[in-house]
Design an enzyme around this catalytic site. Structure first.
Site, PDB file in Angstrom:
ATOM      1  NE  ARG A   1      -4.080  -1.966   2.109  1.00 32.21           N
ATOM      2  CZ  ARG A   1      -4.154  -3.131   2.729  1.00 32.21           C
ATOM      3  NH1 ARG A   1      -3.150  -3.512   3.524  1.00 32.21           N
ATOM      4  NH2 ARG A   1      -5.191  -3.917   2.570  1.00 32.21           N
ATOM      5  CB  VAL A   2       3.877   2.315   1.879  1.00 32.14           C
ATOM      6  CG1 VAL A   2       4.930   3.417   1.763  1.00 32.14           C
ATOM      7  CG2 VAL A   2       3.179   2.405   3.231  1.00 32.14           C
TER       8      VAL A   2
ATOM      9  CB  VAL B   1       7.823  -8.969   8.273  1.00 29.11           C
ATOM     10  CG1 VAL B   1       9.180  -9.546   7.914  1.00 29.11           C
ATOM     11  CG2 VAL B   1       7.942  -8.004   9.456  1.00 29.11           C
TER      12      VAL B   1
ATOM     13  CB  THR C   1      11.461  -0.915   5.985  1.00 30.58           C
ATOM     14  OG1 THR C   1      11.242  -1.119   4.590  1.00 30.58           O
ATOM     15  CG2 THR C   1      11.121  -2.179   6.739  1.00 30.58           C
ATOM     16  CG  ASN C   2       8.227   1.960  10.708  1.00 32.95           C
ATOM     17  OD1 ASN C   2       9.002   2.850  11.031  1.00 32.95           O
ATOM     18  ND2 ASN C   2       7.015   2.195  10.228  1.00 32.95           N
ATOM     19  N   PRO C   3      11.311  -0.760  12.050  1.00 35.18           N
ATOM     20  CG  PRO C   3      12.623  -1.260  13.911  1.00 35.18           C
ATOM     21  CD  PRO C   3      11.826  -1.917  12.837  1.00 35.18           C
TER      22      PRO C   3
ATOM     23  CG  ASP D   1      14.788   6.165  13.854  1.00 34.47           C
ATOM     24  OD1 ASP D   1      15.085   7.206  13.252  1.00 34.47           O
ATOM     25  OD2 ASP D   1      13.711   6.003  14.452  1.00 34.47           O
TER      26      ASP D   1
ATOM     27  CG  ASP E   1       6.733  11.059  13.610  1.00 33.29           C
ATOM     28  OD1 ASP E   1       5.777  10.381  14.007  1.00 33.29           O
ATOM     29  OD2 ASP E   1       7.776  10.559  13.140  1.00 33.29           O
TER      30      ASP E   1
ATOM     31  CG  HIS F   1       8.997   7.136  12.688  1.00 32.77           C
ATOM     32  ND1 HIS F   1       7.991   8.078  12.759  1.00 32.77           N
ATOM     33  CD2 HIS F   1       8.486   6.088  11.987  1.00 32.77           C
ATOM     34  CE1 HIS F   1       6.923   7.624  12.117  1.00 32.77           C
ATOM     35  NE2 HIS F   1       7.205   6.409  11.650  1.00 32.77           N
TER      36      HIS F   1
END
Length: 316
Positions: free
Chosen positions: A15-16, A82, A121-123, A125, A150, A177
């Site tokens: 989706r992103v 993931v 992609t998270n996390p 940082d 943010d 973030h």
């Protein structure tokens, strides 16, 4: 970077990634765009749809392909992740995405040794830090979207509650973030008027919320959207396009992004968000702000949170 042959590769077409691809097309930010997804059939469908849409936007070479198709990219945007099933915190994705990056980043960096990475992609940082480690790229060419999103949420909400256009509000959220991020209120302003304690300008009756409440709303913004629709995509796509545009146009914009910190306030060897100057070489300069003591403590605490989490993920 050849200004006439700008090539962007999007690794991750969920989706992103798909929203980002559409936004890049609408803004005409590249000559060539490659979509690389875990499901190549779906990625090919997105490519066809975007090709059809190009007649209403900008001519662009668009196609889906395997990771080898990213060769000689100018910018590589990584949003692959993931699944975010029952996610309570962005750090929950760390172990799985670290494994994913160990497979992806070395290949991508070898195929495009002069590219600039933008990591979503998270996390984010920790993934930005890990990308530097895995690619051996200079930190100036690895950029995490970090707290750009943010800070954008913060400015949009400050604008909502004051009636002032967000572009005329200067306010950063920095650090992780995530849960340990913090607002730099000591340096925030509306048209040159400081707002460390309250909103200094309003076109309407205000404040509807105090600054601490507005910050908490901005901080929870991503999870708020996630809880309602299961993902975020609109704001992060536009935020990422802002970075791409700043790089390709060599604009010198100052934006808060996740970057490697090396000695600022005693923090080393971790990526956190700070304001940086962006140009076609990537990060040209980190702006080392003169934050107050409370904000300095928050920055160090944010770094400690990320270092601990990275260690637990096996990233040191």
């Amino acid at each position: 970077m050849n200004q006439n042959q700008q090539k962007i590769s999007l690794v991750g077409v969920g989706r992103v990634g798909s929203m980002l691809a559409l936004t890049i097309l609408m803004k005409g930010l590249a000559k060539e765009m490659v979509l690389v997804g875990e499901n190549n059939h779906q990625a090919q469908g997105e490519a066809y749809d975007l090709i059809h849409a190009s007649s209403f936007a900008h001519p662009m070479k668009i196609y889906a392909g395997p990771i080898e198709a990213t060769s000689h990219s100018d910018i590589i945007v990584v949003s692959a992740s993931v699944p975010m099933t029952n996610m309570k915190n962005r750090l929950d994705l760390g172990t799985g995405n670290a494994t994913l990056f160990r497979n992806l980043i070395p290949q991508l960096s070898q195929l495009s040794p002069e590219a600039i990475f933008i990591i979503i992609t998270n996390p984010v940082d920790i993934m930005t830090y890990y990308t530097i480690r895995l690619s051996n790229f200079p930190p100036s060419r690895v950029i995490g979207t970090g707290t750009l999103i943010d800070s954008g949420r913060f400015r949009s909400l400050l604008g909502l509650y004051s009636g002032i256009h967000p572009e005329d509000i200067h306010a950063y959220i920095l650090g992780e973030h995530g849960e340990s991020e913090f607002p730099v209120l000591s340096l925030a302003d509306f048209g040159g008027m400081g707002m460390e304690n309250s909103l200094p300008v309003c076109r309407k009756t205000c404040p509807l919320k105090n600054l601490a409440e507005v910050f908490e709303e901005a901080k929870d913004g991503g999870m708020l959207v996630y809880r309602h629709k299961g993902y975020t995509n609109h704001a992060i796509a536009l935020a990422t396009c802002t970075l791409i545009e700043a790089i390709f146009k060599d604009s010198g914009r100052i934006l808060p992004v996740s970057t490697l910190i090396d000695g600022y306030l005693g923090v080393t060897d971790m990526c956190l968000s700070m304001p940086v100057v962006l140009g076609q070489e990537g990060i040209l300069k980190i702006i080392e702000l003169n934050m107050n003591e409370q904000e300095q403590t928050a920055f160090r605490s944010s770094a400690a949170v990320l270092k601990k989490a990275a260690k637990e993920m096996g990233i040191e």
